[in-house]
Design a protein around this motif. Structure first.
Motif, PDB file in Angstrom:
ATOM      1  N   GLU A  46       0.809  -1.215   0.000  1.00 21.32           N
ATOM      2  CA  GLU A  46       0.000   0.000   0.000  1.00 21.32           C
ATOM      3  C   GLU A  46       0.849   1.274   0.000  1.00 21.32           C
ATOM      4  O   GLU A  46       0.310   2.379  -0.116  1.00 21.32           O
ATOM      5  CB  GLU A  46      -0.937  -0.001   1.204  1.00 21.32           C
ATOM      6  CG  GLU A  46      -1.989  -1.089   1.159  1.00 21.32           C
ATOM      7  CD  GLU A  46      -3.025  -0.823   0.073  1.00 21.32           C
ATOM      8  OE1 GLU A  46      -3.895   0.041   0.278  1.00 21.32           O
ATOM      9  OE2 GLU A  46      -2.949  -1.483  -0.986  1.00 21.32           O
ATOM     10  N   SER A  47       2.164   1.121   0.093  1.00 24.20           N
ATOM     11  CA  SER A  47       3.034   2.300   0.059  1.00 24.20           C
ATOM     12  C   SER A  47       3.095   2.926  -1.327  1.00 24.20           C
ATOM     13  O   SER A  47       3.614   4.037  -1.492  1.00 24.20           O
ATOM     14  CB  SER A  47       4.449   1.948   0.531  1.00 24.20           C
ATOM     15  OG  SER A  47       5.138   1.178  -0.450  1.00 24.20           O
ATOM     16  N   GLY A 271      11.883  -4.970  14.517  1.00 23.30           N
ATOM     17  CA  GLY A 271      12.803  -5.968  13.988  1.00 23.30           C
ATOM     18  C   GLY A 271      12.246  -6.659  12.759  1.00 23.30           C
ATOM     19  O   GLY A 271      12.958  -6.866  11.762  1.00 23.30           O
ATOM     20  N   ALA A 272      10.958  -7.016  12.792  1.00 22.55           N
ATOM     21  CA  ALA A 272      10.331  -7.678  11.646  1.00 22.55           C
ATOM     22  C   ALA A 272      10.285  -6.752  10.442  1.00 22.55           C
ATOM     23  O   ALA A 272      10.509  -7.190   9.296  1.00 22.55           O
ATOM     24  CB  ALA A 272       8.927  -8.140  12.011  1.00 22.55           C
ATOM     25  N   ALA A 273      10.008  -5.480  10.659  1.00 23.64           N
ATOM     26  CA  ALA A 273       9.977  -4.517   9.557  1.00 23.64           C
ATOM     27  C   ALA A 273      11.348  -4.405   8.899  1.00 23.64           C
ATOM     28  O   ALA A 273      11.457  -4.313   7.667  1.00 23.64           O
ATOM     29  CB  ALA A 273       9.517  -3.153  10.063  1.00 23.64           C
ATOM     30  N   ARG A 274      12.398  -4.438   9.694  1.00 23.97           N
ATOM     31  CA  ARG A 274      13.757  -4.340   9.141  1.00 23.97           C
ATOM     32  C   ARG A 274      14.091  -5.567   8.287  1.00 23.97           C
ATOM     33  O   ARG A 274      14.664  -5.447   7.197  1.00 23.97           O
ATOM     34  CB  ARG A 274      14.768  -4.188  10.276  1.00 23.97           C
ATOM     35  CG  ARG A 274      14.675  -2.841  10.983  1.00 23.97           C
ATOM     36  CD  ARG A 274      15.744  -2.670  12.039  1.00 23.97           C
ATOM     37  NE  ARG A 274      15.839  -1.274  12.444  1.00 23.97           N
ATOM     38  CZ  ARG A 274      16.861  -0.756  13.101  1.00 23.97           C
ATOM     39  NH1 ARG A 274      17.881  -1.527  13.464  1.00 23.97           N
ATOM     40  NH2 ARG A 274      16.881   0.526  13.421  1.00 23.97           N
ATOM     41  N   VAL A 275      13.703  -6.733   8.765  1.00 23.05           N
ATOM     42  CA  VAL A 275      13.988  -7.953   8.006  1.00 23.05           C
ATOM     43  C   VAL A 275      13.176  -7.979   6.715  1.00 23.05           C
ATOM     44  O   VAL A 275      13.703  -8.300   5.637  1.00 23.05           O
ATOM     45  CB  VAL A 275      13.709  -9.205   8.858  1.00 23.05           C
ATOM     46  CG1 VAL A 275      13.830 -10.470   8.017  1.00 23.05           C
ATOM     47  CG2 VAL A 275      14.674  -9.266  10.047  1.00 23.05           C
ATOM     48  N   LEU A 276      11.905  -7.629   6.786  1.00 20.38           N
ATOM     49  CA  LEU A 276      11.088  -7.630   5.571  1.00 20.38           C
ATOM     50  C   LEU A 276      11.605  -6.615   4.563  1.00 20.38           C
ATOM     51  O   LEU A 276      11.593  -6.876   3.352  1.00 20.38           O
ATOM     52  CB  LEU A 276       9.628  -7.328   5.923  1.00 20.38           C
ATOM     53  CG  LEU A 276       8.640  -7.434   4.745  1.00 20.38           C
ATOM     54  CD1 LEU A 276       8.625  -8.845   4.162  1.00 20.38           C
ATOM     55  CD2 LEU A 276       7.240  -7.027   5.179  1.00 20.38           C
ATOM     56  N   SER A 277      12.083  -5.473   5.034  1.00 22.45           N
ATOM     57  CA  SER A 277      12.662  -4.479   4.126  1.00 22.45           C
ATOM     58  C   SER A 277      13.840  -5.071   3.357  1.00 22.45           C
ATOM     59  O   SER A 277      13.972  -4.855   2.143  1.00 22.45           O
ATOM     60  CB  SER A 277      13.119  -3.245   4.922  1.00 22.45           C
ATOM     61  OG  SER A 277      12.035  -2.597   5.550  1.00 22.45           O
ATOM     62  N   SER A 283      11.357  -0.506   1.574  1.00 19.51           N
ATOM     63  CA  SER A 283      11.346   0.001   2.938  1.00 19.51           C
ATOM     64  C   SER A 283       9.966  -0.178   3.562  1.00 19.51           C
ATOM     65  O   SER A 283       8.947   0.140   2.945  1.00 19.51           O
ATOM     66  CB  SER A 283      11.729   1.483   2.929  1.00 19.51           C
ATOM     67  OG  SER A 283      11.735   2.009   4.226  1.00 19.51           O
ATOM     68  N   CYS A 284       9.939  -0.702   4.793  1.00 19.49           N
ATOM     69  CA  CYS A 284       8.672  -1.003   5.478  1.00 19.49           C
ATOM     70  C   CYS A 284       8.604  -0.269   6.816  1.00 19.49           C
ATOM     71  O   CYS A 284       9.578  -0.242   7.570  1.00 19.49           O
ATOM     72  CB  CYS A 284       8.549  -2.502   5.746  1.00 19.49           C
ATOM     73  SG  CYS A 284       8.644  -3.536   4.265  1.00 19.49           S
ATOM     74  N   ASP A 317       2.979   1.281   4.976  1.00 18.78           N
ATOM     75  CA  ASP A 317       3.655   2.489   4.514  1.00 18.78           C
ATOM     76  C   ASP A 317       5.155   2.266   4.531  1.00 18.78           C
ATOM     77  O   ASP A 317       5.647   1.226   4.985  1.00 18.78           O
ATOM     78  CB  ASP A 317       3.265   3.721   5.334  1.00 18.78           C
ATOM     79  CG  ASP A 317       3.643   3.617   6.818  1.00 18.78           C
ATOM     80  OD1 ASP A 317       4.291   2.621   7.216  1.00 18.78           O
ATOM     81  OD2 ASP A 317       3.285   4.530   7.587  1.00 18.78           O
ATOM     82  N   SER A 318       5.880   3.231   4.008  1.00 16.18           N
ATOM     83  CA  SER A 318       7.326   3.109   3.888  1.00 16.18           C
ATOM     84  C   SER A 318       8.030   3.429   5.199  1.00 16.18           C
ATOM     85  O   SER A 318       7.618   4.337   5.938  1.00 16.18           O
ATOM     86  CB  SER A 318       7.833   4.052   2.792  1.00 16.18           C
ATOM     87  OG  SER A 318       9.241   4.132   2.801  1.00 16.18           O
ATOM     88  N   GLY A 319       9.117   2.723   5.455  1.00 11.39           N
ATOM     89  CA  GLY A 319       9.941   3.014   6.618  1.00 11.39           C
ATOM     90  C   GLY A 319      10.623   4.369   6.540  1.00 11.39           C
ATOM     91  O   GLY A 319      11.116   4.887   7.555  1.00 11.39           O
TER      92      GLY A 319
END
Length: 359
Positions: A46-47, A271-277, A283-284, A317-319
């Motif tokens: 959705e970003s 942590g999960a957002a960083r790995v998925l990115s 970027s998450c 959205d984007s990190g």
């Protein structure tokens, strides 16, 4: 021509302007994540909306709902209570219509979101704590003879949950050619509750076997309310994850649509957002990490039962919107957040398709 007729002409033109903007925007992508094992994980990105988040859909629906109810005219200031992303999207639509827009937000809102609101022509009005946004928005709208959009009340009713280009219809349409076209689970967070309401109603209306999992920050009341309807508010520190999880049970949140609720620590979300990115090359933001952490638990349940299938979640959205907060190691250290154990668990999850949370 009477004032009423002039306003009606303006409303007709405003609805057409929003519909034309929608026509110019392609649907968002559904990505298959590189996950080992028999369960396929899909991420709805959705970003890629014009305003960069899932809230673009909500803002469009809220504006159409308010216009068609006659609540907005050609000189109506728009006021909204927000943690940032909805305000970014509403500022975009307000500028399309030539309307003044003011976002009432906590002072802790990320500077990147504040800058985006300004980029789209909106104004930011800050309060000291998240719980103050509601009353202050209503007060400000009354003072300005404006309209308080009130996403937390109207999110669940502004979207046509039976179809008409909502997020649920988009997911099921994009899944149609996949090996497991009917997801075993859809995992989503709740800020207003509008997205989970749309997903849950669509699933029931189309009699799909899909189950809906709420991914919720630990500090939120929503997952507690699912378990115990008498719990409707919480005191204490709020979550670091912006956009989802609330201290009070919002009017748009419908707990009866939730099949499973999973509480996620902030450090696990980040942590999960960083790995998925890293795994997706996109970027998450933190709320996407909340979704992913809950997905891992849902998928582990399926894998433990030797079941195959598909699970769908949202990249909200984007990190990049959190570069000075959740994306800053020094900021996290100052907040006492350690993500390394959660990142390690998530890396193992992607490599093996099995999930074991850190002790």
């Amino acid at each position: 021509m009477t004032s009423l007729c002039r306003d009606r002409d303006w409303i007709d033109a405003a609805v057409q302007t929003i519909e034309a903007d929608f026509n110019r925007s392609a649907d968002t992508h559904l990505l298959r994540a590189p996950l080992a094992g028999a369960v396929a994980l899909y991420v709805k990105d959705e970003s890629t909306h014009p305003t960069g988040s899932l809230k673009h859909r909500l803002a469009r629906s809220l504006f159409l709902y308010a216009l068609c109810n006659g609540w907005i005219g050609p000189r109506t200031p728009i006021v909204e209570a927000s943690s940032g992303s909805t305000a970014v999207s509403e500022a975009y639509f307000a500028r399309l219509l030539g309307l003044r827009f003011i976002a009432v937000m906590p002072r802790s809102t990320s500077p990147e979101k504040v800058a985006q609101i300004g980029f789209h022509g909106g104004e930011s009005h800050f309060v000291d704590s998240p719980g103050q946004v509601y009353a202050e928005s209503a007060r400000l709208a009354a003072e300005l003879s404006g309209h308080y959009m009130d996403q937390f009340t109207y999110a669940e009713r502004a979207t046509d949950w039976r179809g008409n280009n909502n997020i649920a219809e988009s997911i099921f349409s994009q899944m149609a050619q996949e090996p497991h076209p009917l997801p075993a689970w859809i995992v989503a967070g709740a800020g207003t509750g509008g997205t989970t309401a749309t997903l849950g109603r669509f699933i029931r209306y189309h009699r799909a076997p899909t189950r809906l999992c709420l991914a919720d920050p630990q500090a939120s009341v929503f997952h507690r309310h699912v378990a115990d309807r008498s719990l409707t508010a919480l005191a204490g520190p709020s979550s670091l994850i912006e956009g989802i999880g609330r201290a009070r049970c919002e009017p748009s949140f419908n707990p009866d649509l939730i099949d499973r609720a999973i509480a996620v620590p902030d450090a696990a979300s980040i942590g999960a957002a960083r790995v998925l990115s890293r795994r997706l090359g996109r970027s998450c933001g933190g709320s996407t990490g909340t979704n992913l952490w809950a997905c891992a638990q849902v998928i582990e349940t399926l894998a433990a039962e030797n079941r195959s299938g598909s699970v769908v979640t949202l990249l909200c959205d984007s990190g990049e919107r959190y570069g000075s907060t959740l994306g800053d190691d020094a900021w996290l250290a100052a907040a006492g957040v350690e993500t390394a154990p959660y990142e390690a668990a998530m890396e193992t999850f992607f490599d093996t398709g099995r999930f074991t949370p850190p002790l």
